[in-house]
Each structure stands twice: as C-alpha cells, then as structure tokens.
Scaffold this active site. Structure first.
Site, PDB file in Angstrom:
ATOM      1  N   TYR A  53      -3.509  -1.450   4.652  1.00  0.00           N
ATOM      2  CA  TYR A  53      -2.469  -2.597   4.547  1.00  0.00           C
ATOM      3  C   TYR A  53      -2.286  -3.054   5.336  1.00  0.00           C
ATOM      4  CZ  TYR A  53      -2.696  -0.574  -0.527  1.00  0.00           C
ATOM      5  OH  TYR A  53      -3.237  -0.057  -1.595  1.00  0.00           O
ATOM      6  N   HIS A 111      -9.444   6.498   0.634  1.00  0.00           N
ATOM      7  CA  HIS A 111      -8.689   5.422  -0.542  1.00  0.00           C
ATOM      8  C   HIS A 111     -10.383   4.465  -1.266  1.00  0.00           C
ATOM      9  CE1 HIS A 111      -6.714   1.872   0.648  1.00  0.00           C
ATOM     10  NE2 HIS A 111      -7.074   1.489  -0.837  1.00  0.00           N
TER      11      HIS A 111
HETATM   12  P1  NAD Z   1       0.099  -4.607  -9.965  1.00  0.00           P
HETATM   13  O1  NAD Z   1      -0.570  -3.963 -11.255  1.00  0.00           O
HETATM   14  O2  NAD Z   1       0.826  -3.973  -9.729  1.00  0.00           O
HETATM   15  O3  NAD Z   1       0.255  -6.217 -10.056  1.00  0.00           O
HETATM   16  C1  NAD Z   1       1.092  -6.604  -9.182  1.00  0.00           C
HETATM   17  C2  NAD Z   1       1.375  -8.184  -9.860  1.00  0.00           C
HETATM   18  O4  NAD Z   1       2.329  -8.305 -11.120  1.00  0.00           O
HETATM   19  C3  NAD Z   1       2.214  -9.006  -8.619  1.00  0.00           C
HETATM   20  O5  NAD Z   1       1.632 -10.449  -8.840  1.00  0.00           O
HETATM   21  C4  NAD Z   1       3.580  -9.035  -9.043  1.00  0.00           C
HETATM   22  O6  NAD Z   1       4.505 -10.447  -9.132  1.00  0.00           O
HETATM   23  C5  NAD Z   1       3.796  -9.205 -10.859  1.00  0.00           C
HETATM   24  N1  NAD Z   1       4.469  -7.651 -11.490  1.00  0.00           N
HETATM   25  C6  NAD Z   1       4.965  -7.325 -10.804  1.00  0.00           C
HETATM   26  N2  NAD Z   1       6.024  -7.066 -11.628  1.00  0.00           N
HETATM   27  C7  NAD Z   1       5.950  -7.553 -12.212  1.00  0.00           C
HETATM   28  C8  NAD Z   1       6.756  -7.847 -13.426  1.00  0.00           C
HETATM   29  N3  NAD Z   1       7.726  -6.987 -14.267  1.00  0.00           N
HETATM   30  N4  NAD Z   1       7.008  -9.281 -14.389  1.00  0.00           N
HETATM   31  C9  NAD Z   1       6.007 -10.092 -14.057  1.00  0.00           C
HETATM   32  N5  NAD Z   1       4.918  -9.917 -13.129  1.00  0.00           N
HETATM   33  C10 NAD Z   1       4.965  -8.778 -12.436  1.00  0.00           C
HETATM   34  O7  NAD Z   1      -1.067  -4.646  -8.144  1.00  0.00           O
HETATM   35  P2  NAD Z   1      -1.220  -4.064  -7.264  1.00  0.00           P
HETATM   36  O8  NAD Z   1      -0.209  -4.659  -6.741  1.00  0.00           O
HETATM   37  O9  NAD Z   1      -2.513  -4.088  -6.765  1.00  0.00           O
HETATM   38  O10 NAD Z   1      -1.262  -2.561  -8.037  1.00  0.00           O
HETATM   39  C11 NAD Z   1      -0.273  -1.327  -7.485  1.00  0.00           C
HETATM   40  C12 NAD Z   1      -0.444  -0.288  -6.358  1.00  0.00           C
HETATM   41  O11 NAD Z   1      -0.826  -0.265  -6.604  1.00  0.00           O
HETATM   42  C13 NAD Z   1      -0.415  -1.625  -5.361  1.00  0.00           C
HETATM   43  O12 NAD Z   1       0.583  -1.885  -4.758  1.00  0.00           O
HETATM   44  C14 NAD Z   1      -1.023  -0.462  -4.532  1.00  0.00           C
HETATM   45  O13 NAD Z   1      -0.124   0.729  -3.477  1.00  0.00           O
HETATM   46  C15 NAD Z   1      -2.325   0.359  -4.542  1.00  0.00           C
HETATM   47  N6  NAD Z   1      -3.503   0.337  -5.453  1.00  0.00           N
HETATM   48  C16 NAD Z   1      -4.074   0.789  -4.649  1.00  0.00           C
HETATM   49  C17 NAD Z   1      -5.392   0.369  -4.400  1.00  0.00           C
HETATM   50  C18 NAD Z   1      -6.500   1.340  -4.275  1.00  0.00           C
HETATM   51  O14 NAD Z   1      -7.661   0.373  -3.670  1.00  0.00           O
HETATM   52  N7  NAD Z   1      -6.613   2.456  -4.253  1.00  0.00           N
HETATM   53  C19 NAD Z   1      -5.899  -0.956  -5.080  1.00  0.00           C
HETATM   54  C20 NAD Z   1      -4.804  -1.884  -5.644  1.00  0.00           C
HETATM   55  C21 NAD Z   1      -3.922  -1.061  -6.002  1.00  0.00           C
END
Ligand code: NAD
Length: 279
Positions: A53, A111
């Site tokens: 990241y 990862h």
């Molecule tokens: P997420 O499902 O958390 O979605 C984030 C999106 O949702 C953003 O666009 C945000 O604006 C919106 N959002 C958040 N709160 C909201 C609310 N209250 N109302 C309306 N919209 C809202 O997606 P993410 O960030 O991909 O997943 C969360 C975490 O998972 C990441 O930040 C990361 O730490 C982890 N992750 C890990 C992997 C992996 O391969 N291990 C991949 C992706 C994400």
C-alpha cells in the site's frame, strides 16, 4: 463520552484481535498520517495496512503521534508477493517494522498465495520463525483458498490464525468459511462494503434493515459481518464515515435480517481471483 469497547476475538494462538478495525488500502501516502490519526481519535485501535500500500510510514507516524500505549493497538501488515521465499521474507518484515517505527506487529500476513510460484509453504515456514523471534505476535494468510490452506496445514507446524479474503454479501465465501471454522482459522473480510463496486446499499435486504433500525446501509453491512463472526476493517477517507462505521454497537440485526442478507450471495467477486490473477 465513554469510549466504545470493540469486541475481541481470540485467535488460535491465544492472542486477541479487535473484531472491528480500519483498513488503509488506497489511502494515499501523503494523507495517511492524517487519516489514521482521525481513525485513532474516533476510537479505532486495529489498523490493517500492507507493504504494497506504500503507506506504512504514515501509519507509523500516526501511531507515534497518538501517544496511545502500544499494547492497546493491533497492527497488521502484509508480506508482498515479490518478497516471498525463505531468503527474502525475513528482510521484508524488518523493512515493514522500520517503516512503521515498531519493534513488532500484531499480525503478519502472506498477502497472496501466488500458487504459480509455489513459494507460499516455504514462506509460511519463514513466518513461523518471525513469530518465534517476536517480530509478529500472530501469523496468517490472505487470499488463500481451501487447497492453499490445506497445504500449509499439512506441511508446517502452525495453522494460520486468520485468512483475510474478499468477503461481502454478494461474495460470502460459505465453503471457505466452513473449512476455516473446522480448522480454527478466523476469517477477515476485505472489501466488506463491496468496495462500492455494486449497489449493495440499494438492495432491499440491506436498505430495509437500515430503515428499520434508523442506521445507514453501511452500518447494516458492517453489523452483518460482525454478527457472522467475521473480522472487518472498512476503509474511508472521511472522518464522518469513520465515526459512522465505528458506531455499530447500539443496534442488532434480527436473525431474519441476517438471513436475508446471507441470501444475497451470488458468488460475485469485485476483486482479483487468487488462482488466476497474478501480480
Ligand atoms: P471497502 O469494502 O471497505 O470499501 C471502501 C469503499 O466504501 C470506499 O470507497 C468508501 O468510500 C466506501 N465507504 C466506506 N464507508 C462508507 C459509508 N459509511 N457509507 C458509504 N460508503 C462508504 O473496501 P476496501 O478498502 O477494499 O477493504 C477494506 C480493507 O480491506 C482495505 O482498506 C484493506 O485494509 C483490506 N484489503 C485487503 C486486501 C487483500 O488482498 N488482503 C484487498 C483489498 C482490501
């Protein structure tokens, strides 16, 4: 105001993890310190980052500036694919710790499995040593399928504490969850809100529960993860949404509401497939 106590889950190695945290995927490095500082002020104590990241330094600066005792925080980071293997992995965790300004993390994850390279078992053995050396309190994996998990279990001495996978109502991973439960592996949901890539919040099962409880659709979906025993760390840059996503302990979905959201599963990924998409 009294601080919200987030429930903790006991992992298979005896350590505890706060069930709700804050994820920083796609948080710009220059904004990370401010955004993580906001999250810590809102009350989050569990932060999920990754070497790839590019924002571990910002996470570390926010932690240092917060003055929060280290033992009250739960910090996860992840080993990037290029650093898999017995040779590279130990220096990769050292570099992450340096960037974070910490002497240990709470959870270190592989990862992606990258089955095409076939290094994940060897890498896992190196992770066992990192735990023994005190560089991480727990070790786990991310984006592993049942087959990848089974190999690690068969060919090492440690069952992963967690498997962090894409998981949201349209992709709820029921077979993987059943296997994980049998093995004592906890599941962490990434993309818990579907990354905003489909109209999850407009689906009647979600919208109607939100209306009934006087909360937002996002709060309903986070509750659905929590009530399913999943560990979850939604991402947002907005402090208002951070507070909203953290304010999920004042209501409870009924069994019928949980079941209605369970039925939204379509086996539909919004992200990469660990068996096919290699990077
Ligand atoms: P997420 O499902 O958390 O979605 C984030 C999106 O949702 C953003 O666009 C945000 O604006 C919106 N959002 C958040 N709160 C909201 C609310 N209250 N109302 C309306 N919209 C809202 O997606 P993410 O960030 O991909 O997943 C969360 C975490 O998972 C990441 O930040 C990361 O730490 C982890 N992750 C890990 C992997 C992996 O391969 N291990 C991949 C992706 C994400």
């Amino acid at each position: 105001m009294e601080r919200v106590t987030v429930p903790t889950i006991e992992l298979n190695d005896g350590n505890s993890i706060p069930q709700l945290g804050f994820g920083v995927f796609r948080v710009e490095p220059v904004e990370t310190e401010r955004i993580v500082s906001d999250a810590l002020e809102v009350g989050y104590r569990h932060i999920d980052t990754a070497a790839v990241y590019g924002n571990e330094e910002g996470v570390g600066r926010a932690i240092a500036a917060s003055g929060i005792p280290r033992e009250e925080l739960f910090i996860t980071t992840k080993l990037w694919n290029a650093d898999q293997g017995a040779e590279s992995a130990p220096s990769a965790i050292d570099a992450s710790l340096e960037r974070l300004g910490l002497d240990h993390v709470d959870l270190y994850l592989i990862h992606w499995p990258r089955p095409d390279r076939d290094l994940y078992v060897e890498t896992w053995r190196a992770m066992e040593q990192m735990k023994a050396d005190g560089k991480t309190r727990s070790i786990g994996v991310s984006n592993f399928t049942v087959d990848h998990l089974q190999r690690v279990i068969d060919e090492s001495d440690t069952v992963p504490a967690v498997n962090q996978v894409e998981l949201h109502p349209a992709f709820s991973q029921s077979a993987l969850r059943t296997f994980a439960r049998q093995q004592g592996i906890h599941i962490e949901s990434w993309g818990p809100l579907g990354q905003g890539k489909y109209d999850l919040f407009g689906m009647p099962a979600v919208a109607e529960a939100a209306e009934a409880h006087g909360v937002s659709p996002a709060q309903v979906v986070i509750r659905w993860h929590l009530q399913n025993g999943l560990i979850v760390f939604p991402k947002t840059n907005s402090r208002d949404r951070m507070a909203q996503n953290f304010d999920v302990f004042g209501f409870e979905l009924s069994d019928d509401e949980v079941n209605a959201i369970d039925r939204l599963d379509e086996g539909k990924r919004v992200g990469a497939d660990p068996e096919v998409d290699f990077f």
